[in-house]
Write a protein that holds these residues in place. Structure first.
Motif, mmCIF file in Angstrom:
data_model
loop_
_atom_site.group_PDB
_atom_site.id
_atom_site.type_symbol
_atom_site.label_atom_id
_atom_site.label_comp_id
_atom_site.label_asym_id
_atom_site.label_seq_id
_atom_site.Cartn_x
_atom_site.Cartn_y
_atom_site.Cartn_z
ATOM 1 N N GLU A 147 -44.371 56.733 -113.247
ATOM 2 C CA GLU A 147 -43.927 55.448 -112.711
ATOM 3 C C GLU A 147 -43.562 54.501 -113.854
ATOM 4 O O GLU A 147 -44.325 54.345 -114.814
ATOM 5 C CB GLU A 147 -45.037 54.836 -111.865
ATOM 6 N N ALA A 148 -42.382 53.908 -113.762
ATOM 7 C CA ALA A 148 -41.997 52.794 -114.623
ATOM 8 C C ALA A 148 -41.872 51.595 -113.693
ATOM 9 O O ALA A 148 -40.875 51.459 -112.974
ATOM 10 C CB ALA A 148 -40.680 53.075 -115.342
ATOM 11 N N PRO A 149 -42.892 50.724 -113.628
ATOM 12 C CA PRO A 149 -42.923 49.658 -112.628
ATOM 13 C C PRO A 149 -41.747 48.693 -112.741
ATOM 14 O O PRO A 149 -41.137 48.549 -113.812
ATOM 15 C CB PRO A 149 -44.251 48.942 -112.926
ATOM 16 N N VAL A 150 -41.441 48.050 -111.647
ATOM 17 C CA VAL A 150 -40.398 47.022 -111.638
ATOM 18 C C VAL A 150 -40.846 45.894 -112.563
ATOM 19 O O VAL A 150 -41.934 45.342 -112.408
ATOM 20 C CB VAL A 150 -40.162 46.471 -110.219
ATOM 21 N N GLY A 151 -40.014 45.579 -113.538
ATOM 22 C CA GLY A 151 -40.333 44.498 -114.462
ATOM 23 C C GLY A 151 -39.665 43.211 -114.041
ATOM 24 O O GLY A 151 -39.731 42.803 -112.889
ATOM 25 N N GLU A 152 -38.975 42.578 -114.968
ATOM 26 C CA GLU A 152 -38.317 41.304 -114.666
ATOM 27 C C GLU A 152 -37.138 41.510 -113.725
ATOM 28 O O GLU A 152 -36.353 42.443 -113.879
ATOM 29 C CB GLU A 152 -37.831 40.657 -115.966
ATOM 30 N N VAL A 153 -37.039 40.633 -112.744
ATOM 31 C CA VAL A 153 -35.912 40.628 -111.826
ATOM 32 C C VAL A 153 -35.050 39.406 -112.140
ATOM 33 O O VAL A 153 -35.529 38.268 -112.078
ATOM 34 C CB VAL A 153 -36.380 40.578 -110.354
ATOM 35 N N ASP A 154 -33.800 39.635 -112.509
ATOM 36 C CA ASP A 154 -32.875 38.548 -112.854
ATOM 37 C C ASP A 154 -31.996 38.215 -111.654
ATOM 38 O O ASP A 154 -31.464 39.124 -110.998
ATOM 39 C CB ASP A 154 -31.990 38.945 -114.038
ATOM 40 N N ILE A 155 -31.834 36.951 -111.399
ATOM 41 C CA ILE A 155 -30.951 36.518 -110.323
ATOM 42 C C ILE A 155 -30.146 35.319 -110.817
ATOM 43 O O ILE A 155 -30.698 34.401 -111.432
ATOM 44 C CB ILE A 155 -31.752 36.186 -109.034
ATOM 45 N N GLU A 156 -28.840 35.345 -110.608
ATOM 46 C CA GLU A 156 -27.971 34.291 -111.114
ATOM 47 C C GLU A 156 -26.711 34.199 -110.268
ATOM 48 O O GLU A 156 -26.360 35.137 -109.542
ATOM 49 C CB GLU A 156 -27.588 34.564 -112.573
#
Length: 252
Positions: A136-145
């Motif tokens: 597992e490589a967990p969900v890290g930063e989520v970018d929204i723009e």
């Protein structure tokens, strides 16, 4: 790099074949154990025998790769290991005689995922334990723009393959396009975009990136709702939601 001669290769093949036969007719297997390991971190695959280990033991992957082998007359460093696992596996050798046959795997990679067998020699047979390793490589930063008339949500280096869902507050129908790309390390980058509504203003857009075990969320509120109060309400992420839920549960 030390070359292995033809004789060495034949010995390795014969040894693997003998292990295969012995495993098939060995002691009663224990129930399979599921282990989740985090990408590029260290992970322990458990295996033990209450009566202690006084002879040989072996760790193999399902495709018959030798992960590590232990012989009570030699250390594990002297025994053949598949190329994929060189300098990445070790045993707790000071605890083997007490029954600890667990495997320490370092620098976990996506290709390490699969079924492993721990085989412990008991008299004329082998007691074996199967471990299902998931990476597992967990969900890290989520970018929204906002880019032009679109809102784009993205996250990188995730495993297994993630998915993105959108929602709005107040609730409304949204149509979005999502693309997923695979990296050289077999991780996933994901990106999704939607067109801002011309007919409805004041919507808060929420993007959720998730896998089978974890998720993160980001929200975006385009003008004209951009003010100090709106910035606070629109900056919520999945991690904060989890903390708030845990605090509420503790207070209940």
């Amino acid at each position: 790099m030390r070359m292995i001669g033809v004789k060495g290769i034949l010995v390795l093949v014969v040894t693997t074949f003998l292990w295969t036969i012995t495993l098939a007719g060995g002691g009663q297997p224990k129930p399979d154990v599921d282990v989740t390991c985090v990408f590029m971190e260290s992970c322990i695959l458990p295996c033990s025998h209450e009566g202690g280990i006084k002879e040989d033991m072996l760790w193999m992957k399902a495709n018959m790769l030798i992960v590590i082998e232990y012989n009570y007359t030699r250390t594990s460093k002297d025994l053949p290991v598949s190329q994929q696992y060189i300098n990445r596996t070790s045993l707790f050798e000071d605890q083997i005689s007490k029954g600890n046959a667990s495997l320490l795997l370092t620098g976990v990679d996506v290709q390490d995922e699969g079924k492993y067998t721990c085989a412990i020699r008991i008299g004329y047979g082998y007691l074996h334990q199967k471990i299902n390793l998931k990476v597992e490589a967990p969900v890290g930063e989520v970018d929204i723009e906002q880019v032009g008339n679109r809102i784009i949500c993205s996250s990188e280096r995730i495993y297994p393959e993630p998915e993105i869902t959108w929602s709005t507050s107040p609730s409304s129908n949204v149509t979005f396009n999502t693309t997923v790309q695979k990296t050289d390390q077999q991780l996933y980058n994901i990106s999704s975009s939607l067109v801002l509504s011309d007919s409805v203003s004041g919507l808060v857009y929420s993007c959720n990136v998730s896998t089978r075990t974890n998720w993160r969320n980001a929200t975006f509120c385009p003008p004209p709702c951009r003010n100090k109060a709106a910035d606070v309400s629109c900056s919520v992420v999945g991690v904060l939601l989890i903390v708030a839920a845990a605090a509420a549960a503790a207070a209940a």
